[in-house]
Design a protein around this motif. Structure first.
Motif, short mmCIF file in Angstrom:
data_model
loop_
_atom_site.label_atom_id
_atom_site.label_comp_id
_atom_site.label_asym_id
_atom_site.label_seq_id
_atom_site.Cartn_x
_atom_site.Cartn_y
_atom_site.Cartn_z
N ASP A 17 4.34 -0.14 -12.58
CA ASP A 17 3.78 0.53 -13.75
C ASP A 17 2.25 0.49 -13.81
OD1 ASP A 17 6.27 1.21 -14.63
OD2 ASP A 17 6.44 -0.43 -16.07
N ASP A 18 1.65 -0.48 -13.15
CA ASP A 18 0.20 -0.64 -13.23
C ASP A 18 -0.55 -0.27 -11.95
OD1 ASP A 18 -0.01 -1.63 -15.91
OD2 ASP A 18 0.85 -3.52 -15.20
N THR A 19 0.09 -0.38 -10.79
CA THR A 19 -0.59 -0.18 -9.51
C THR A 19 -0.29 1.20 -8.95
OG1 THR A 19 -0.37 -2.55 -9.09
CG2 THR A 19 -0.96 -1.16 -7.22
N VAL A 20 -1.35 1.99 -8.80
CA VAL A 20 -1.22 3.36 -8.31
C VAL A 20 -2.27 3.58 -7.22
CG1 VAL A 20 -1.41 5.80 -8.94
CG2 VAL A 20 -0.39 4.18 -10.54
N TYR A 21 -1.83 4.25 -6.14
CA TYR A 21 -2.73 4.67 -5.07
C TYR A 21 -2.78 6.19 -5.06
CZ TYR A 21 -2.12 -0.02 -3.04
OH TYR A 21 -2.10 -1.37 -2.83
N ILE A 22 -3.98 6.75 -4.88
CA ILE A 22 -4.16 8.19 -4.78
C ILE A 22 -4.91 8.48 -3.49
CG2 ILE A 22 -5.20 10.24 -5.81
CD1 ILE A 22 -4.88 8.90 -8.54
N GLY A 23 -4.31 9.32 -2.65
CA GLY A 23 -4.94 9.74 -1.40
C GLY A 23 -5.73 11.01 -1.60
N THR A 24 -6.98 10.99 -1.19
CA THR A 24 -7.87 12.14 -1.39
C THR A 24 -8.44 12.60 -0.05
OG1 THR A 24 -9.96 10.93 -1.65
CG2 THR A 24 -8.54 11.09 -3.60
N ALA A 25 -9.34 13.55 -0.11
CA ALA A 25 -10.05 14.00 1.08
C ALA A 25 -11.20 13.06 1.44
CB ALA A 25 -10.59 15.42 0.86
N ILE A 28 -8.71 6.48 -0.04
CA ILE A 28 -7.63 6.03 -0.91
C ILE A 28 -8.23 5.33 -2.12
CG2 ILE A 28 -5.62 4.51 -1.09
CD1 ILE A 28 -5.31 4.84 1.98
N ASN A 29 -7.82 5.76 -3.29
CA ASN A 29 -8.25 5.13 -4.54
C ASN A 29 -7.09 4.33 -5.10
OD1 ASN A 29 -10.99 6.51 -5.16
ND2 ASN A 29 -9.63 8.13 -4.46
N LYS A 30 -7.39 3.14 -5.61
CA LYS A 30 -6.35 2.24 -6.12
C LYS A 30 -6.76 1.71 -7.49
CE LYS A 30 -4.41 -2.36 -5.36
NZ LYS A 30 -4.53 -3.58 -4.56
N THR A 31 -5.79 1.66 -8.40
CA THR A 31 -5.98 0.97 -9.67
C THR A 31 -4.84 -0.03 -9.84
OG1 THR A 31 -6.30 1.16 -12.05
CG2 THR A 31 -4.75 2.71 -11.04
N ILE A 32 -5.14 -1.14 -10.49
CA ILE A 32 -4.10 -2.11 -10.84
C ILE A 32 -3.91 -2.19 -12.35
CG2 ILE A 32 -4.32 -3.48 -8.73
CD1 ILE A 32 -6.03 -5.46 -10.37
N ASN A 33 -4.56 -1.28 -13.06
CA ASN A 33 -4.42 -1.21 -14.52
C ASN A 33 -4.27 0.24 -14.98
OD1 ASN A 33 -7.08 -0.60 -13.90
ND2 ASN A 33 -7.94 -1.73 -15.61
N TRP A 41 -11.00 1.64 -10.83
CA TRP A 41 -10.58 2.10 -9.52
C TRP A 41 -11.42 1.47 -8.44
CZ3 TRP A 41 -6.38 5.26 -8.98
CH2 TRP A 41 -5.90 5.87 -10.14
N ILE A 42 -10.81 1.27 -7.28
CA ILE A 42 -11.53 0.88 -6.07
C ILE A 42 -11.17 1.89 -5.00
CG2 ILE A 42 -9.69 -0.70 -5.34
CD1 ILE A 42 -11.96 -2.44 -4.11
N LYS A 43 -12.16 2.23 -4.18
CA LYS A 43 -11.93 3.22 -3.12
C LYS A 43 -12.00 2.54 -1.76
CE LYS A 43 -14.99 6.41 -1.86
NZ LYS A 43 -15.79 7.64 -1.82
#
Length: 178
Positions: A17-25, A28-33, A41-43
């Motif tokens: 529910d809290d950790t999401v990864y998004i792949g971009t051009a 990879i961006n990650k959030t744990i909240n 976010w961290i990239k």
């Protein structure tokens, strides 16, 4: 200076529910909240880590809950040091291992610790977290003798049921079930 490449999303995977990864051009961006009003976010990209992803154009992401590994189809973007391949992290993105150099992966599937990668050159499989990869020569129906006439695979999914496992492969020549 990025030309907003980090805002061009191509893949998303939610670990919980809290950790999401998004792949971009642009990585990879990650959030744990993710449920916060303003998530942080961290990239991760090829330029900002000592053990980075192979390339910044992330066409697919997948999470293997069997061993808590995030898998990325990491294609070459703009930097000459980047390369096509598969990248995986067992520690939430802090470090990445790269596999299948110069392969263009499109998707991933998992059967326990087995990892399947759908690529332009076939459906690869590893049973040892990427140390070695198997590429079957032919996929042929045992009853009809009909064979897939392509090496181009777009998708893979593993499904467990009462009688065992089915592996589904989406290819340029149609859908196959193993």
């Amino acid at each position: 200076t990025e030309g907003n490449l980090n805002h061009r999303a191509f893949s998303v995977v939610a670990v919980d529910d809290d950790t999401v990864y998004i792949g971009t051009a642009n990585g990879i961006n990650k959030t744990i909240n993710a449920n916060d009003l303003y998530p942080s976010w961290i990239k991760y990209n090829h330029q900002n880590q000592d053990e980075p992803i192979s390339g910044n154009f992330i066409t697919a992401l997948a999470y293997n809950s069997f061993n808590n590994t995030i898998w990325a189809s990491s294609w070459k973007a703009e930097d000459v040091a980047e390369f096509y391949g598969v990248s995986a992290s067992t520690n939430g993105g802090e470090n990445w291992e790269t596999y299948l150099g110069e392969e263009r992966a499109h998707n991933f599937g998992f059967k326990g610790g087995n990892v399947f990668a759908a690529t332009d050159n076939g459906a690869f499989r590893t049973t040892n977290q990427g140390s070695t990869w198997i590429l079957p020569a032919n996929i042929v129906d045992k009853e009809t003798g009909v064979a897939l006439q392509t090496t181009l695979f777009y998708s893979i999914s593993a499904f467990q049921h009462d009688d065992g496992w089915d592996i589904w492969l989406g290819s340029a020549d149609g859908l196959a079930r193993l």
